[in-house]
Structures are given as structure tokens and as C-alpha cells.
Design a protein around this motif. Structure first.
Motif, PDB file in Angstrom:
ATOM      1  N   GLY A 120      45.183  36.507  26.799  1.00 62.46           N
ATOM      2  CA  GLY A 120      45.827  37.867  26.604  1.00 62.46           C
ATOM      3  C   GLY A 120      46.807  38.118  27.908  1.00 62.46           C
ATOM      4  N   ASN A 121      47.408  39.191  27.656  1.00 61.01           N
ATOM      5  CA  ASN A 121      48.111  39.897  28.987  1.00 61.01           C
ATOM      6  C   ASN A 121      47.078  40.364  30.063  1.00 61.01           C
ATOM      7  OD1 ASN A 121      47.292  42.040  27.570  1.00 61.01           O
ATOM      8  ND2 ASN A 121      49.191  42.804  27.120  1.00 61.01           N
ATOM      9  N   PRO A 179      45.909  43.148  31.192  1.00 61.77           N
ATOM     10  CA  PRO A 179      45.057  44.456  30.763  1.00 61.77           C
ATOM     11  C   PRO A 179      44.091  43.826  30.055  1.00 61.77           C
ATOM     12  CG  PRO A 179      47.206  45.214  30.621  1.00 61.77           C
ATOM     13  CD  PRO A 179      47.400  43.822  30.779  1.00 61.77           C
ATOM     14  N   THR A 180      44.260  42.854  29.014  1.00 70.05           N
ATOM     15  CA  THR A 180      43.334  42.151  28.152  1.00 70.05           C
ATOM     16  C   THR A 180      42.261  41.435  29.091  1.00 70.05           C
ATOM     17  OG1 THR A 180      45.067  42.188  26.348  1.00 70.05           O
ATOM     18  CG2 THR A 180      43.069  40.747  26.190  1.00 70.05           C
ATOM     19  N   ARG A 181      42.890  40.516  29.887  1.00 67.85           N
ATOM     20  CA  ARG A 181      42.040  39.513  30.721  1.00 67.85           C
ATOM     21  C   ARG A 181      41.085  40.524  31.726  1.00 67.85           C
ATOM     22  NH1 ARG A 181      47.170  37.230  31.570  1.00 67.85           N
ATOM     23  NH2 ARG A 181      47.323  37.775  33.933  1.00 67.85           N
ATOM     24  N   ARG A 220      39.968  43.488  30.931  1.00 67.75           N
ATOM     25  CA  ARG A 220      38.956  44.022  30.397  1.00 67.75           C
ATOM     26  C   ARG A 220      37.946  43.027  29.907  1.00 67.75           C
ATOM     27  NH1 ARG A 220      37.837  43.533  24.972  1.00 67.75           N
ATOM     28  NH2 ARG A 220      36.542  45.195  23.982  1.00 67.75           N
ATOM     29  N   VAL A 221      38.102  41.885  29.648  1.00 67.21           N
ATOM     30  CA  VAL A 221      37.367  40.795  29.376  1.00 67.21           C
ATOM     31  C   VAL A 221      36.518  40.469  30.669  1.00 67.21           C
ATOM     32  CG1 VAL A 221      37.240  38.472  28.799  1.00 67.21           C
ATOM     33  CG2 VAL A 221      38.647  39.777  27.529  1.00 67.21           C
ATOM     34  N   GLU A 277      38.451  32.460  23.474  1.00 66.40           N
ATOM     35  CA  GLU A 277      39.284  33.325  22.791  1.00 66.40           C
ATOM     36  C   GLU A 277      38.602  34.486  21.947  1.00 66.40           C
ATOM     37  OE1 GLU A 277      42.608  31.920  20.878  1.00 66.40           O
ATOM     38  OE2 GLU A 277      42.998  30.262  22.429  1.00 66.40           O
ATOM     39  N   THR A 317      38.097  38.501  23.144  1.00 70.69           N
ATOM     40  CA  THR A 317      39.172  39.560  23.312  1.00 70.69           C
ATOM     41  C   THR A 317      38.992  40.482  22.406  1.00 70.69           C
ATOM     42  OG1 THR A 317      40.463  38.334  21.640  1.00 70.69           O
ATOM     43  CG2 THR A 317      40.993  38.063  24.138  1.00 70.69           C
ATOM     44  N   THR A 318      38.241  40.333  21.125  1.00 69.28           N
ATOM     45  CA  THR A 318      37.940  41.420  20.189  1.00 69.28           C
ATOM     46  C   THR A 318      36.259  41.479  20.230  1.00 69.28           C
ATOM     47  OG1 THR A 318      37.661  39.415  18.361  1.00 69.28           O
ATOM     48  CG2 THR A 318      39.827  40.458  18.609  1.00 69.28           C
TER      49      THR A 318
END
Length: 118
Positions: free
Chosen positions: A48-49, A51-53, A55-56, A85, A88-89
Motif C-alpha cells: 500500500g501507500n 502510511p499503510t506500510r 502502520r504494518v 498482503e 494490511t487489514t
């Protein structure tokens, strides 16, 4: 690292480990003369972008910290934790569960430490 070491894949993370050849030298340099693990966390742009990376990465880092405090993780290892993947969720508990399963599979987790025992 990826071709020579052991590996385990789960839905949220993949864990690669290899014995650290420089652990003796690092032990001498450590102020308390302890063996340490060198850990790398990778999250690709496919996840992802930015911020997503980030967060992970924070979730993976916290999952490792929890497991290190709760279990006896074998020292003197190179460990690379790669996000997949599904991370992310996923919730922190899911990543922690997958990381624990991977560390046990790779024989990096010992017995559970007793509370208050030193």
C-alpha cells in the motif's frame, strides 16, 4: 538470507531466519555482553501507500516486542520479517499469532517464561 536460511509463510507475515555469523563480535561490543538478534522488517510497495506500510511495520514491531517479552526467543540470529498482503487489514492479534506460529516452526521460541522468575 532468503536462499540459505529457514523460512515460514503465513497469511500476514513471512519469517526468514539464519544463524548470525557475527554474533560473537556483537556480543563483545554489547555493554552487558549479551547475545542479540538482528531483525529486519520489510514491507513492499505492493502492500500500500506510505502510511499503510508504516502502520504494518509498527504492528509487526509491536508483535515481536510482545513475543520477546512473553517467550524466550533464541538469541544470535538474523531474522527478517516480511509483511504479506493479509497484513494490511489484519489486527495486531492476527499478526502476533502468525509471527508466533512462524517463530515456533523455525524453533526460535523456547518455553514460556514463568512470571517473576529470573
Amino acid at each position: 538470507m532468503y536462499s540459505g536460511g529457514k523460512k515460514h509463510y503465513a497469511t500476514t507475515v513471512s519469517v526468514h531466519c539464519l544463524r548470525d555469523k557475527h554474533s560473537g563480535r556483537l556480543r563483545k561490543a554489547h555493554p552487558e555482553k549479551l547475545l542479540i538478534n538482528r531483525i529486519g522488517i520489510t514491507v513492499t510497495k505492493k502492500i500500500g501507500n506510505a502510511p499503510t506500510r508504516n502502520r504494518v511495520k509498527r504492528i509487526i514491531r509491536e508483535a515481536y516486542r510482545q513475543l520477546d517479552a512473553e517467550y524466550s526467543i533464541r538469541r544470535g540470529m538474523l531474522i527478517v520479517i516480511s509483511a504479506r498482503e493479509g497484513a494490511t487489514t489484519a489486527k495486531t492479534a492476527d499478526v502476533t499469532r502468525d509471527l508466533l506460529r512462524g517463530l515456533k516452526k523455525l524453533e526460535l521460541i523456547g518455553d514460556r517464561q514463568e512470571a517473576g522468575a529470573e
